[in-house]
Design a protein around this motif. Structure first.
Motif, short mmCIF file in Angstrom:
data_model
loop_
_atom_site.label_atom_id
_atom_site.label_comp_id
_atom_site.label_asym_id
_atom_site.label_seq_id
_atom_site.Cartn_x
_atom_site.Cartn_y
_atom_site.Cartn_z
N LEU A 1 0.82 -1.20 0.00
CA LEU A 1 0.00 0.00 0.00
C LEU A 1 0.86 1.26 0.00
O LEU A 1 0.59 2.22 -0.73
N LEU A 2 1.92 1.25 0.78
CA LEU A 2 2.83 2.40 0.82
C LEU A 2 3.52 2.59 -0.52
O LEU A 2 3.68 3.72 -1.00
N ASP B 1 3.93 5.69 -5.63
CA ASP B 1 3.81 5.73 -7.09
C ASP B 1 2.74 6.73 -7.52
O ASP B 1 2.94 7.49 -8.47
N ALA B 2 1.61 6.75 -6.81
CA ALA B 2 0.53 7.68 -7.15
C ALA B 2 0.97 9.13 -6.91
O ALA B 2 0.66 10.01 -7.72
N LYS B 3 1.68 9.36 -5.83
CA LYS B 3 2.17 10.70 -5.53
C LYS B 3 3.15 11.18 -6.61
O LYS B 3 3.08 12.32 -7.07
N THR B 4 4.04 10.30 -7.02
CA THR B 4 5.00 10.64 -8.07
C THR B 4 4.29 10.94 -9.38
O THR B 4 4.62 11.91 -10.07
#
Length: 105
Positions: free
Chosen positions: A63-64, A69-72
């Motif tokens: 999950l982390l 990845d989503a933040k990037t």
């Protein structure tokens, strides 16, 4: 004999040991037992002492990783849109500077 009893016996043995080599071995055993006991207590306090803890930690890591990845991806998309906006403004500014709006009339 549980871990606390084993640790207590090792500490008592360390107090009665006479040789330097024996002292080092007993001290090492005391440190190992104490550190393992402390680690188990810490895991129990965190709720990670059961069999499902390994799977839970693996899920949290996954999950982390997905969050990172989503933040990037979000940052890359925001920068991409900002660059496109600046380039569009530059093209419009060049068109106005060169008098292209007058050609459209």
């Amino acid at each position: 004999m549980d871990e606390e009893e084993a640790l207590a016996r090792l500490i008592a043995l360390a107090g009665t040991s006479a040789s330097a080599a024996g002292d080092a071995a007993v001290l090492r055993a005391v440190v190992e037992e104490a550190s393992e006991l402390g680690a188990r207590r810490a895991l129990a306090r965190l709720g990670l002492a059961d069999e499902a803890a390994r799977a839970d930690v693996a899920d949290l890591r996954q999950l982390l990783s997905a969050w990172r990845d989503a933040k990037t991806s979000a940052w890359k998309a925001a920068i991409d849109w900002a660059v496109r906006g600046v380039l569009a403004l530059l093209v419009v500014g060049l068109a106005v500077k060169l008098g292209l709006p007058g050609l459209l009339k």
